[in-house]
Write an enzyme that holds these catalytic residues in place. Structure first.
Site, short mmCIF file in Angstrom:
data_model
loop_
_atom_site.label_atom_id
_atom_site.label_comp_id
_atom_site.label_asym_id
_atom_site.label_seq_id
_atom_site.Cartn_x
_atom_site.Cartn_y
_atom_site.Cartn_z
N ARG A 41 0.85 -1.19 0.00
CA ARG A 41 0.00 0.00 0.00
C ARG A 41 0.89 1.25 0.00
O ARG A 41 2.01 1.22 0.53
CB ARG A 41 -0.93 0.00 1.20
CG ARG A 41 -0.24 0.18 2.53
CD ARG A 41 -1.21 0.08 3.69
NE ARG A 41 -0.56 0.35 4.96
CZ ARG A 41 0.18 -0.52 5.64
NH1 ARG A 41 0.34 -1.75 5.17
NH2 ARG A 41 0.73 -0.18 6.79
N LYS A 64 -7.50 0.24 -3.37
CA LYS A 64 -8.86 0.72 -3.16
C LYS A 64 -9.26 1.74 -4.23
O LYS A 64 -10.37 2.28 -4.20
CB LYS A 64 -8.99 1.34 -1.77
CG LYS A 64 -8.82 0.31 -0.65
CD LYS A 64 -9.02 0.92 0.72
CE LYS A 64 -8.88 -0.13 1.81
NZ LYS A 64 -9.07 0.45 3.17
N GLY A 85 -2.33 -13.74 0.52
CA GLY A 85 -2.68 -14.36 1.78
C GLY A 85 -3.87 -13.71 2.46
O GLY A 85 -3.96 -13.71 3.69
N HIS A 128 -5.07 -18.47 13.77
CA HIS A 128 -3.61 -18.45 13.70
C HIS A 128 -3.10 -19.88 13.69
O HIS A 128 -3.86 -20.84 13.88
CB HIS A 128 -3.03 -17.66 14.88
CG HIS A 128 -3.05 -16.17 14.67
ND1 HIS A 128 -2.35 -15.56 13.65
CD2 HIS A 128 -3.68 -15.19 15.35
CE1 HIS A 128 -2.55 -14.26 13.71
NE2 HIS A 128 -3.35 -14.00 14.73
N ASP A 129 -1.81 -20.00 13.51
CA ASP A 129 -1.14 -21.30 13.43
C ASP A 129 -1.64 -22.26 14.51
O ASP A 129 -1.97 -23.42 14.22
CB ASP A 129 0.37 -21.07 13.56
CG ASP A 129 1.18 -22.35 13.53
OD1 ASP A 129 1.07 -23.16 14.48
OD2 ASP A 129 1.95 -22.55 12.58
N ILE A 130 -1.70 -21.80 15.75
CA ILE A 130 -2.08 -22.68 16.85
C ILE A 130 -3.47 -23.28 16.65
O ILE A 130 -3.73 -24.43 17.02
CB ILE A 130 -1.99 -21.93 18.20
CG1 ILE A 130 -2.11 -22.90 19.38
CG2 ILE A 130 -3.03 -20.82 18.29
CD1 ILE A 130 -1.81 -22.24 20.72
N ASP A 158 2.07 -22.21 9.90
CA ASP A 158 2.46 -21.06 9.08
C ASP A 158 3.51 -21.41 8.03
O ASP A 158 3.36 -21.07 6.85
CB ASP A 158 2.99 -19.93 9.96
CG ASP A 158 1.88 -19.12 10.61
OD1 ASP A 158 0.71 -19.31 10.25
OD2 ASP A 158 2.20 -18.29 11.47
#
Length: 355
Positions: A41, A64, A85, A128-130, A158
């Protein structure tokens, strides 16, 4: 680090900036010679200590705005691949959905990195990963006997099951195009990748040689001959003497070759008691003293090094396993190619540049 064009020279990838696994995939591709154009951005500040952002060309676009979207489509029209992602649907809402991009460029390979996947009941939920490794059953395997599951930082979801899987998927898709195929979309979900990384363990369960209770198996700290031990100076060493011939070397070096208590190596009933015996032995010497006795032998031994020590270890230093870019020590590109060595990485640029 040798200089070279890299095995992926001539490949152009557009990376929509994000965090974690998708940038890791972009880093791997850039490390090996792909031209990776990172779309940021306007006004974004690129931290030169961000290892995952190395070796990119930065393009600042306002996605945008109609003009920014048009510029992004133009970049993708000239690219071999795209990686992103975002949550499912975000790229479409920006006006950069796969249908549009593939209409512009039918040979384009589009890699979409998410935790839960593009479809499914949880596809639009945060995580998240966990969370991803918990759902797959992988997290249940990490931890000591009688203790709660312990996440192995964010290596499994991840990076192993996410970013590295995305890099593999991109290369498979690009190879398919080179072999005459058409472009396509890769749905790279960390839940899928984390599950895949556990393939051997699922096989062990089917064979009856892996117990569901964590901390009771050969590779999860259940076995006393595959564990870490504290030394006299408060540091640690790691041993992995699974095979009988390696276990024999360990016993000989530790002076327990003639101790019959250590003969039934695979008798799980005795593992806890023998772990206590080994713990007492390893606590009699410093880590440096154990290195002098065991390192380089077939006992399957290594010192547990910290972040400052690891790059300086003679073996890693001898292989130039780390590089320093603008004062930031970081892992060197891997794997190693004999004819097309990886490109020497460069630190990320501090500010975005306009195209």
């Amino acid at each position: 680090m040798m200089k070279g064009p890299g095995a992926l020279a001539g490949i152009r990838i557009v990376e929509f900036a994000g965090i974690g696994p998708a940038p890791f995939a972009g880093m791997m591709l850039a490390d090996h010679g792909a031209e990776v154009i990172r779309v940021e951005r306007p006004g974004a500040v690129i931290d030169r200590t961000d290892v995952l952002a190395r070796s990119r060309r930065i393009v600042a676009l306002d996605l945008k705005s109609a003009e920014g979207v048009a510029q992004a489509r133009a970049l993708c029209r000239e690219a071999d691949g795209v990686i992103e992602g975002y949550r499912p649907g975000v790229l479409e809402r920006l006006g950069l959905g796969p249908e549009l991009l593939l209409a512009d460029n039918p040979k384009l390979v589009i890699g979409r990195m998410t935790g839960w996947g593009q479809q499914g009941p949880l596809a639009h939920a945060a995580g998240h990963d966990i969370n991803y490794i918990a759902l797959t059953g992988a997290l249940n395997a990490y931890g000591r006997k009688g203790e709660k599951p312990t996440p192995p930082i964010n290596m499994v979801g991840d990076f192993g099951g996410g970013g590295m899987m995305l890099a593999f998927g991109m290369l498979a898709g690009l190879l398919n195009v080179r072999n005459g195929g058409e472009g396509q979309v890769i749905d790279c979900a960390m839940i899928d990748g984390a599950s895949l990384l556990m393939s051997m363990i699922w096989g062990f369960r089917a064979q009856g040689i892996w117990q569901d209770e964590r901390g009771t198996n050969y590779l999860d700290t259940g076995a006393y001959f595959y564990d870490t031990y504290e030394t006299a100076d408060g540091k640690h060493v790691a041993i992995g003497s699974i095979e009988p011939q390696f276990y024999a070397v360990l016993r000989e070096r530790l002076g327990i070759a003639d101790d019959p208590a250590f003969n039934p190596q695979n008798d799980r009933e005795g593992w806890d008691a023998l772990r206590n015996r080994l713990a007492a032995i390893f606590h009699t010497r410093t880590r440096e003293e154990w290195c002098a006795l065991l390192e380089g032998s077939d006992a399957c031994f290594a010192p547990v090094l910290d972040y400052d020590e690891a790059p300086r270890h003679p073996h890693i230093a001898g292989r130039r396993g780390f590089v320093e870019l603008d004062g930031v020590v970081q892992p060197a590109p891997a794997p190693r190619f004999s004819r097309t060595p990886a490109v020497t990485p460069h630190a990320p640029q501090p500010h975005g540049e306009s195209r």
